[in-house]
Design a protein around this motif. Sequence first.
Motif, mmCIF file in Angstrom:
data_model
loop_
_atom_site.group_PDB
_atom_site.id
_atom_site.type_symbol
_atom_site.label_atom_id
_atom_site.label_comp_id
_atom_site.label_asym_id
_atom_site.label_seq_id
_atom_site.Cartn_x
_atom_site.Cartn_y
_atom_site.Cartn_z
ATOM 1 N N ASN A 51 1.862 -6.968 -65.428
ATOM 2 C CA ASN A 51 1.840 -8.373 -65.846
ATOM 3 C C ASN A 51 0.452 -8.961 -65.613
ATOM 4 N N LYS A 52 -0.097 -8.735 -64.436
ATOM 5 C CA LYS A 52 -1.412 -9.303 -64.115
ATOM 6 C C LYS A 52 -2.521 -8.625 -64.920
ATOM 7 N N PHE A 53 -2.396 -7.310 -65.087
ATOM 8 C CA PHE A 53 -3.362 -6.556 -65.882
ATOM 9 C C PHE A 53 -3.374 -7.075 -67.327
ATOM 10 N N ASN A 54 -2.169 -7.215 -67.889
ATOM 11 C CA ASN A 54 -2.046 -7.678 -69.272
ATOM 12 C C ASN A 54 -2.663 -9.063 -69.447
ATOM 13 N N ASN A 55 -2.392 -9.955 -68.518
ATOM 14 C CA ASN A 55 -2.962 -11.306 -68.622
ATOM 15 C C ASN A 55 -4.486 -11.281 -68.542
ATOM 16 N N PHE A 56 -5.024 -10.434 -67.686
ATOM 17 C CA PHE A 56 -6.479 -10.300 -67.545
ATOM 18 C C PHE A 56 -7.098 -9.813 -68.860
ATOM 19 N N ILE A 57 -6.510 -8.752 -69.427
ATOM 20 C CA ILE A 57 -7.061 -8.176 -70.672
ATOM 21 C C ILE A 57 -6.910 -9.165 -71.833
ATOM 22 N N MET A 58 -5.733 -9.779 -71.937
ATOM 23 C CA MET A 58 -5.500 -10.716 -73.053
ATOM 24 C C MET A 58 -6.473 -11.901 -72.983
ATOM 25 N N ALA A 59 -6.796 -12.349 -71.769
ATOM 26 C CA ALA A 59 -7.760 -13.457 -71.621
ATOM 27 C C ALA A 59 -9.142 -13.018 -72.120
ATOM 28 N N LYS A 60 -9.530 -11.780 -71.828
ATOM 29 C CA LYS A 60 -10.816 -11.258 -72.326
ATOM 30 C C LYS A 60 -10.807 -11.208 -73.855
ATOM 31 N N LEU A 61 -9.673 -10.794 -74.423
ATOM 32 C CA LEU A 61 -9.591 -10.681 -75.877
ATOM 33 C C LEU A 61 -9.610 -12.061 -76.537
ATOM 34 N N GLU A 62 -8.885 -13.021 -75.940
ATOM 35 C CA GLU A 62 -8.920 -14.412 -76.465
ATOM 36 C C GLU A 62 -10.355 -14.916 -76.477
ATOM 37 N N ALA A 63 -11.073 -14.656 -75.370
ATOM 38 C CA ALA A 63 -12.458 -15.131 -75.248
ATOM 39 C C ALA A 63 -13.349 -14.499 -76.312
ATOM 40 N N ALA A 64 -12.962 -13.311 -76.771
ATOM 41 C CA ALA A 64 -13.743 -12.621 -77.801
ATOM 42 C C ALA A 64 -13.271 -13.001 -79.209
ATOM 43 N N GLY A 65 -12.287 -13.910 -79.296
ATOM 44 C CA GLY A 65 -11.850 -14.405 -80.603
ATOM 45 C C GLY A 65 -10.643 -13.708 -81.195
ATOM 46 N N VAL A 66 -9.914 -12.929 -80.384
ATOM 47 C CA VAL A 66 -8.679 -12.288 -80.860
ATOM 48 C C VAL A 66 -7.507 -13.173 -80.418
ATOM 49 N N ALA A 67 -6.724 -13.678 -81.367
ATOM 50 C CA ALA A 67 -5.577 -14.530 -81.016
ATOM 51 C C ALA A 67 -4.498 -13.678 -80.364
ATOM 52 N N THR A 68 -4.021 -14.121 -79.191
ATOM 53 C CA THR A 68 -2.944 -13.402 -78.502
ATOM 54 C C THR A 68 -1.759 -14.346 -78.308
ATOM 55 N N GLN A 69 -0.605 -13.765 -77.927
ATOM 56 C CA GLN A 69 0.596 -14.575 -77.808
ATOM 57 C C GLN A 69 0.707 -15.273 -76.439
ATOM 58 N N ILE A 70 -0.255 -15.031 -75.543
ATOM 59 C CA ILE A 70 -0.133 -15.569 -74.180
ATOM 60 C C ILE A 70 -0.182 -17.091 -74.157
ATOM 61 N N ASP A 71 0.744 -17.703 -73.421
ATOM 62 C CA ASP A 71 0.662 -19.130 -73.120
ATOM 63 C C ASP A 71 0.174 -19.275 -71.684
ATOM 64 N N GLN A 153 -8.544 -4.490 -88.646
ATOM 65 C CA GLN A 153 -9.807 -5.135 -88.244
ATOM 66 C C GLN A 153 -9.718 -5.630 -86.797
ATOM 67 N N LEU A 154 -8.568 -6.233 -86.441
ATOM 68 C CA LEU A 154 -8.397 -6.740 -85.069
ATOM 69 C C LEU A 154 -8.329 -5.593 -84.064
ATOM 70 N N THR A 155 -7.680 -4.486 -84.440
ATOM 71 C CA THR A 155 -7.560 -3.350 -83.521
ATOM 72 C C THR A 155 -8.938 -2.758 -83.224
ATOM 73 N N PHE A 156 -9.792 -2.661 -84.236
ATOM 74 C CA PHE A 156 -11.158 -2.161 -83.995
ATOM 75 C C PHE A 156 -11.973 -3.155 -83.166
ATOM 76 N N LYS A 157 -11.719 -4.447 -83.373
ATOM 77 C CA LYS A 157 -12.427 -5.445 -82.557
ATOM 78 C C LYS A 157 -12.013 -5.320 -81.085
ATOM 79 N N VAL A 158 -10.698 -5.143 -80.869
ATOM 80 C CA VAL A 158 -10.194 -4.932 -79.508
ATOM 81 C C VAL A 158 -10.861 -3.687 -78.909
ATOM 82 N N ASN A 159 -11.003 -2.640 -79.720
ATOM 83 C CA ASN A 159 -11.646 -1.422 -79.224
ATOM 84 C C ASN A 159 -13.086 -1.706 -78.788
#
Length: 237
Positions: A51-71, A153-159
């Motif tokens: 849970n904590k790992f996922n939130n950390f990674i999703m926050a990095k991805l949001e900051a890079a412009g990838v929309a995530t489902q996290i509230d 396109q989003l999957t490669f950006k995440v990569n």
Amino acid sequence: MEKRTELYRGKAKTVFTTDDPERLILHFRNDTSAFDGEKVEQLERKGMINNKFNNFIMAKLEAAGVATQIDRVLSDTDTLVKRLDMIPVECVVRNFAAGSLVRRLGVEEGKELTPPTFELFLKNDALHDPMINESHAVAFGWASAEQLGTMKQLTFKVNDVLKQLFADAGMLLVDFKLEFGVDADGNIVLGDEFSPDGCRLWDKETRKKLDKDRFRQGLGGVVEAYEEVAQRLGVQL
Ligand code: UDP
């Protein structure tokens, strides 16, 4: 926000409805499964770590412009997310050969793939998540060509983002799986989770496995490896 009814019980997470029809709660369990649920074990602390790992990674991805489902995070094991209409297609990028690619093509594990590969799998346990291509997904109505283009396109950006993040912490991002959904406005949004359950991570120098392959291959030290990855990235556990 309180859990209401259980909407869906996956192999490692349970999804609950809330009072808000646009919000769900993801509850990360300690269950760890492999081989389509044939091998299942309870690994203490894994739900909290993922849970904590996922939130950390999703926050990095949001900051890079990838929309995530996290509230927002609700507790050690629970996260409030936007409700998505999930697309039943898994997107896999590989930077190094491992897992099913090695079994399917008989190539050597650890071979660097340049450029990285992109694969689609149908989410269907009864059929063991078969590999599919874009024309299958469109013909059977699992996703439109436009949606698949965005997902790729989003999957490669995440990569790009995560390869660098893990490299800076001394790790190789070998491969990973993403799942996307459609939000209330019709946008493609990254859903599900990103954790060592759904990716492969190797130590850059020793190539020690630090992901769910430790569980699949009975190598032991599964949770210890997940904790090591979290600690190297600076995730607060
Ligand atoms: N993966 C996943 N869920 C699945 C299948 C694969 O999270 O149902 C992840 C897996 O952990 C790996 C990547 O996707 O990081 C590629 O998996 P692969 O196709 O090699 O299959 P596996 O060897 O895991 O069966």
